[in-house]
Scaffold this motif. Structure first.
Motif, PDB file in Angstrom:
ATOM      1  N   SER A 116     -12.828  15.799   2.593  1.00  6.00           N
ATOM      2  CA  SER A 116     -13.293  15.493   1.236  1.00  6.00           C
ATOM      3  C   SER A 116     -13.163  16.648   0.267  1.00  6.00           C
ATOM      4  O   SER A 116     -13.402  16.474  -0.926  1.00  6.00           O
ATOM      5  N   ASP A 127     -16.889  14.815   5.150  1.00 11.14           N
ATOM      6  CA  ASP A 127     -18.165  14.118   4.978  1.00 11.14           C
ATOM      7  C   ASP A 127     -19.072  14.311   6.191  1.00 11.14           C
ATOM      8  O   ASP A 127     -20.290  14.149   6.087  1.00 11.14           O
ATOM      9  N   GLU A 141     -18.825  17.615   0.229  1.00 11.33           N
ATOM     10  CA  GLU A 141     -17.902  16.903  -0.657  1.00 11.33           C
ATOM     11  C   GLU A 141     -17.021  17.823  -1.488  1.00 11.33           C
ATOM     12  O   GLU A 141     -16.032  17.369  -2.054  1.00 11.33           O
ATOM     13  N   ALA A 142     -17.370  19.094  -1.594  1.00  9.66           N
ATOM     14  CA  ALA A 142     -16.581  19.988  -2.443  1.00  9.66           C
ATOM     15  C   ALA A 142     -16.593  21.387  -1.845  1.00  9.66           C
ATOM     16  O   ALA A 142     -17.570  21.810  -1.216  1.00  9.66           O
ATOM     17  N   GLU A 166     -23.020  16.446  -1.383  1.00 15.78           N
ATOM     18  CA  GLU A 166     -23.035  15.448  -2.464  1.00 15.78           C
ATOM     19  C   GLU A 166     -24.447  15.150  -2.967  1.00 15.78           C
ATOM     20  O   GLU A 166     -24.643  14.839  -4.140  1.00 15.78           O
ATOM     21  N   GLU A 210     -18.935  15.879  -6.711  1.00 18.47           N
ATOM     22  CA  GLU A 210     -17.714  15.892  -5.915  1.00 18.47           C
ATOM     23  C   GLU A 210     -16.705  16.897  -6.458  1.00 18.47           C
ATOM     24  O   GLU A 210     -15.736  17.216  -5.780  1.00 18.47           O
ATOM     25  N   GLN A 252     -19.512  12.396  -9.455  1.00 19.79           N
ATOM     26  CA  GLN A 252     -18.456  11.407  -9.240  1.00 19.79           C
ATOM     27  C   GLN A 252     -18.428  10.383 -10.371  1.00 19.79           C
ATOM     28  O   GLN A 252     -17.357  10.054 -10.891  1.00 19.79           O
ATOM     29  N   LYS A 288     -13.028  13.114  -8.652  1.00 21.17           N
ATOM     30  CA  LYS A 288     -12.974  13.401  -7.223  1.00 21.17           C
ATOM     31  C   LYS A 288     -12.867  14.894  -6.914  1.00 21.17           C
ATOM     32  O   LYS A 288     -13.211  15.308  -5.804  1.00 21.17           O
ATOM     33  N   GLU A 336      -9.331  12.960  -2.288  1.00 22.11           N
ATOM     34  CA  GLU A 336     -10.628  13.553  -2.586  1.00 22.11           C
ATOM     35  C   GLU A 336     -10.584  15.061  -2.773  1.00 22.11           C
ATOM     36  O   GLU A 336     -11.377  15.606  -3.522  1.00 22.11           O
TER      37      GLU A 336
END
Length: 298
Positions: free
Chosen positions: A51, A67, A104-105, A121, A159, A174, A207, A267
């Motif tokens: 992700s 994730d 997520e990032a 997230e 994200e 997001q 994303k 993503e």
């Protein structure tokens, strides 16, 4: 007059349908290479649901989070400007207060020293990550993103994450937070500033974010067109995007490999330099169905 009225009545639904369709932008990035995410990484762990991506400042290592809270490291081999192989280096599980992160990032904090940072997230903060996967003291996200009640659903947290030498952490949810005008994505900075840009299409999602060497911000958006996913990259000039009206940065379509499914979900985003960028797709928990894409920006 009656004929004109009939023409107008027939024309208006067509206009509405065209407005909702939001065709893919005519300008596209160039797909240099597409390769499947490796089926295994270090210690035989299967990379699933990647992700977020980051490219090491020394230009040697590709990092990815999933994730499922895992951090992967690969060393890339190159041949004639294309990826010739990914050598797995390590994999670690990211845990905070006994809970595995929903990572997520991923981004590099450049100052005061290069530090890898990960975002969950659902969390109001980000954490530095040591080479062995241990999380350090949390750093707060920009204030609006700490309000969980402003999020449009439990899975619509941060994200997109990037580090800016003046504004600190740049981050985006997001989907826009409550109170943001319809059809607008808001990017938040750690210094309290924000930038509004018109969404590339109705119900598009942010994303990923990536700060380019020239100081402009690259935004990855995804939206649906029929039953398929479409992705665009937006290049935001932070010095010019601001004020009372949202800006409309150019949208470059992301071409997909012919073998990829139409519902491919990109993503992660990491740029190797000012022109070449890597993207990764979420495989939906099905190992072997994820893709790395190497793109050249227009």
């Amino acid at each position: 007059m009656k004929l004109l009225r009939l023409v107008l009545l027939g024309w208006l639904p067509w206009v509405s349908a065209q407005a909702q369709a939001q065709p893919v932008p005519p300008v596209a990035a160039t797909l240099l290479q597409a390769l499947p995410v490796p089926g295994t990484a270090a210690a035989g762990v299967k990379p699933r649901e990647l992700s977020g991506l980051a490219w090491s400042p020394d230009g040697q290592t590709l990092l990815a989070v999933s994730d499922r809270g895992r951090l992967f490291r690969w060393q890339l081999r190159w041949s004639q400007g294309l990826i010739d192989g990914l050598q797995p280096l390590s994999v670690h599980t990211l845990v905070h207060d006994g809970q595995v992160l929903n990572a997520e990032a991923l981004a590099w904090q450049v100052l005061p020293a290069p530090t890898l940072v990960v975002a969950d997230e659902t969390a109001p903060q980000v954490w530095p990550v040591s080479p062995d996967g241990v999380l350090g003291a949390g750093q707060p996200l920009p204030a609006p993103l700490r309000d969980s009640h402003a999020r449009r659903g439990s899975n619509n947290g941060v994200e997109g994450l990037a580090w800016h030498p003046v504004h600190g952490w740049l981050a985006a949810a997001q989907r826009p937070l409550a109170g943001v005008p319809p059809g607008v994505h808001r990017l938040y900075g750690g210094t309290g500033v924000h930038w509004d840009l018109r969404a590339a299409a109705p119900r598009s999602h942010v994303k990923a974010l990536e700060l380019l060497p020239d100081g402009q911000l690259l935004v990855l958006e995804r939206f649906k067109q029929g039953d398929a996913h479409q992705h665009v990259l937006r290049r935001v000039d932070l010095a010019r995007c601001g004020g009372a009206q949202p800006c409309t940065p150019p949208a470059w379509a992301v071409p997909l490999p012919a073998a990829a499914p139409p519902t491919l979900n990109l993503e992660g985003l990491a740029c190797l330099d000012g022109r070449r960028c890597l993207l990764v797709s979420d495989d939906g928990g099905q190992p072997g169905s994820g893709w790395f894409l190497l793109l050249a920006l227009p």
